[in-house]
Structures are given as structure tokens and as C-alpha cells.
Design an enzyme around this catalytic site. Sequence first.
Site, mmCIF file in Angstrom:
data_model
loop_
_atom_site.group_PDB
_atom_site.id
_atom_site.type_symbol
_atom_site.label_atom_id
_atom_site.label_comp_id
_atom_site.label_asym_id
_atom_site.label_seq_id
_atom_site.Cartn_x
_atom_site.Cartn_y
_atom_site.Cartn_z
ATOM 1 N N GLY A 41 0.771 -1.238 0.000
ATOM 2 C CA GLY A 41 0.000 0.000 0.000
ATOM 3 C C GLY A 41 0.805 1.294 0.000
ATOM 4 N N GLU A 97 4.013 4.394 5.910
ATOM 5 C CA GLU A 97 2.806 3.574 5.758
ATOM 6 C C GLU A 97 1.760 4.364 4.978
ATOM 7 O OE1 GLU A 97 1.341 1.034 5.372
ATOM 8 O OE2 GLU A 97 0.526 0.121 7.186
ATOM 9 N N ASP A 101 -5.027 2.548 10.824
ATOM 10 C CA ASP A 101 -6.439 2.393 11.202
ATOM 11 C C ASP A 101 -6.509 1.946 12.666
ATOM 12 O OD1 ASP A 101 -9.175 2.062 11.119
ATOM 13 O OD2 ASP A 101 -9.137 0.249 9.903
ATOM 14 N N LYS A 129 -6.643 7.181 10.292
ATOM 15 C CA LYS A 129 -8.068 6.970 10.612
ATOM 16 C C LYS A 129 -8.180 6.690 12.096
ATOM 17 C CE LYS A 129 -9.476 3.608 7.776
ATOM 18 N NZ LYS A 129 -10.242 2.787 6.790
ATOM 19 N N PHE A 150 -13.594 3.851 3.868
ATOM 20 C CA PHE A 150 -12.596 3.022 3.207
ATOM 21 C C PHE A 150 -12.160 3.697 1.923
ATOM 22 C CE2 PHE A 150 -10.407 -0.547 1.384
ATOM 23 C CZ PHE A 150 -9.869 -1.160 2.502
ATOM 24 N N ASP A 157 -5.596 -0.288 -1.866
ATOM 25 C CA ASP A 157 -6.483 -1.188 -2.620
ATOM 26 C C ASP A 157 -7.726 -1.575 -1.842
ATOM 27 O OD1 ASP A 157 -5.171 -2.871 -0.669
ATOM 28 O OD2 ASP A 157 -5.913 -4.576 -1.823
ATOM 29 N N ARG A 163 -5.422 0.212 -6.841
ATOM 30 C CA ARG A 163 -4.112 0.739 -6.423
ATOM 31 C C ARG A 163 -3.572 1.721 -7.455
ATOM 32 N NH1 ARG A 163 -2.077 -2.211 -2.099
ATOM 33 N NH2 ARG A 163 -2.487 -4.435 -2.102
HETATM 34 P P1 IMP Z 1 -4.360 -1.290 10.952
HETATM 35 O O1 IMP Z 1 -3.442 -2.420 11.321
HETATM 36 O O2 IMP Z 1 -5.775 -1.556 11.371
HETATM 37 O O3 IMP Z 1 -3.872 0.043 11.423
HETATM 38 O O4 IMP Z 1 -4.473 -1.303 9.391
HETATM 39 C C1 IMP Z 1 -3.551 -0.733 8.567
HETATM 40 C C2 IMP Z 1 -3.542 -1.437 7.234
HETATM 41 O O5 IMP Z 1 -4.861 -1.736 6.781
HETATM 42 C C3 IMP Z 1 -2.950 -0.507 6.215
HETATM 43 O O6 IMP Z 1 -1.622 -0.898 5.969
HETATM 44 C C4 IMP Z 1 -3.791 -0.698 4.997
HETATM 45 O O7 IMP Z 1 -3.173 -1.620 4.144
HETATM 46 C C5 IMP Z 1 -5.065 -1.305 5.470
HETATM 47 N N1 IMP Z 1 -6.164 -0.297 5.452
HETATM 48 C C6 IMP Z 1 -6.782 0.259 6.514
HETATM 49 N N2 IMP Z 1 -7.717 1.129 6.129
HETATM 50 C C7 IMP Z 1 -7.688 1.147 4.776
HETATM 51 C C8 IMP Z 1 -8.415 1.882 3.765
HETATM 52 O O8 IMP Z 1 -9.298 2.704 4.026
HETATM 53 N N3 IMP Z 1 -8.082 1.611 2.479
HETATM 54 C C9 IMP Z 1 -7.108 0.721 2.128
HETATM 55 N N4 IMP Z 1 -6.415 0.027 3.029
HETATM 56 C C10 IMP Z 1 -6.686 0.235 4.339
HETATM 57 MG MG MG Z 2 -1.000 -1.906 4.249
#
Ligand code: IMP
Ligand code: MG
Length: 174
Positions: A41, A97, A101, A129, A150, A157, A163
Site C-alpha cells: 500500500g 505507511e 487504522d 483513521k 474506506f 487497494d 491501487r
Molecule cells: P491497521 O493495522 O488496522 O492500522 O491497518 C492498517 C492497514 O490496513 C494498512 O496498511 C492498509 O493496508 C489497510 N487499510 C486500513 N484502512 C484502509 C483503507 O481505508 N483503504 C485501504 N487500506 C486500508
Molecule cells: Mg498496508
Amino acid sequence: MQLKRGVLFSRRSVLRRVDLLSKQIISDLGNSIHAVFLLKGATVFFTHLMERLHHHGAEVSFHPMSVSSYSGTRSSGKIRVRLDIDRIRGKDILVVEDIVDTGLTIDYVMRHLKKKGAGEIRVCSLFDKPEKRKVKVRIDYAGYAIPDIFIVGFGMDCGERYRDLPYVAEVKNG
Ligand code: IMP
Ligand code: MG
């Protein structure tokens, strides 16, 4: 899945933000940057960020890192990591990154890098987020804070689609 609107953040807006981030990073970290960026990403974001860092006088070395959650029987929060770890030992690292999220991914990555002997670690994420955060993480350089939607494009993606979009869009019912 469909896209909600054509453009949420235009390429122009994102590139302007990336330029600002690069200047902020150089003023804090100086002009020698060791970056670790997260596949897949963050690839597009990192590429543009590196170009701007170079433009503003920094020298950048980088290492892609692959972090993927196991699925099926081994799904309980385990993450698989691929990184040529010898190259980061003892160095201060900028982790790049696409989006933070829950924070679990970046938290895991930071722990992993620390365990493997990295020096000081800073985090740069194009999107933040904060609404669904599960662990506290410090994002040193954030491009945009967004609500719990999202998004795709600029490397991000939804099931490996979108992407390639040169801008950021929102996915319907994401
Ligand atoms: P976390 O571990 O919940 O913080 O998630 C982070 C990962 O989830 C990121 O590296 C993204 O690849 C994916 N991700 C989280 N939210 C989104 C989004 O809105 N669009 C695309 N990928 C996301
Ligand atoms: Mg990711």
C-alpha cells in the site's frame, strides 16, 4: 465494489501534502534518511515522498517490508514479516505507511524493528483513521486525518483493485 465519488483527494492535493511532509521530515531528521516502507500500500506514497526528499536535499536509503496477516487456521493476530533486517540494525528509521487504522500493523512493525536493533523510529503515514484505533501509536508525520471510511487509490487497494488510481477515492459501503 464501486467508488462513491470520483475524487476524494486529488493527485495535486496529495502531491502538495507529500511535499510539505518531506520538508517537515528533513527539518526534524536531517538529510540522511533510512526508510522502511510497507508493501504494497505505501509503495506509491513512498516513491513520491522519496522524490520530494531528494528534491529538498536529502539522501534516502530504503527497504521495503512485507507485513501480512495470516488467514484461516493461523488468523489470531499473527503477522508475517519480511525484511532484510541486517541493514537497519543501529540505524534511525523512518517507517512509511499508507494508512493507520486500528494501529495494530504499525505497532507490530515498530516492536519488530526495535527488537531487531533499530535506533529511533519515526512514523510517517499518508492517512490517519483515528476512530477505530485499538493501540496507541504516535504518528510523527501524518498527511490527512480522515473519518472511518474506506479509501483506495495512490497505492491503496480494496481486494487488490484501484491501487493504480492516481488520486484517492472512497469505496461504497466500505
Ligand atoms: P491497521 O493495522 O488496522 O492500522 O491497518 C492498517 C492497514 O490496513 C494498512 O496498511 C492498509 O493496508 C489497510 N487499510 C486500513 N484502512 C484502509 C483503507 O481505508 N483503504 C485501504 N487500506 C486500508
Ligand atoms: Mg498496508
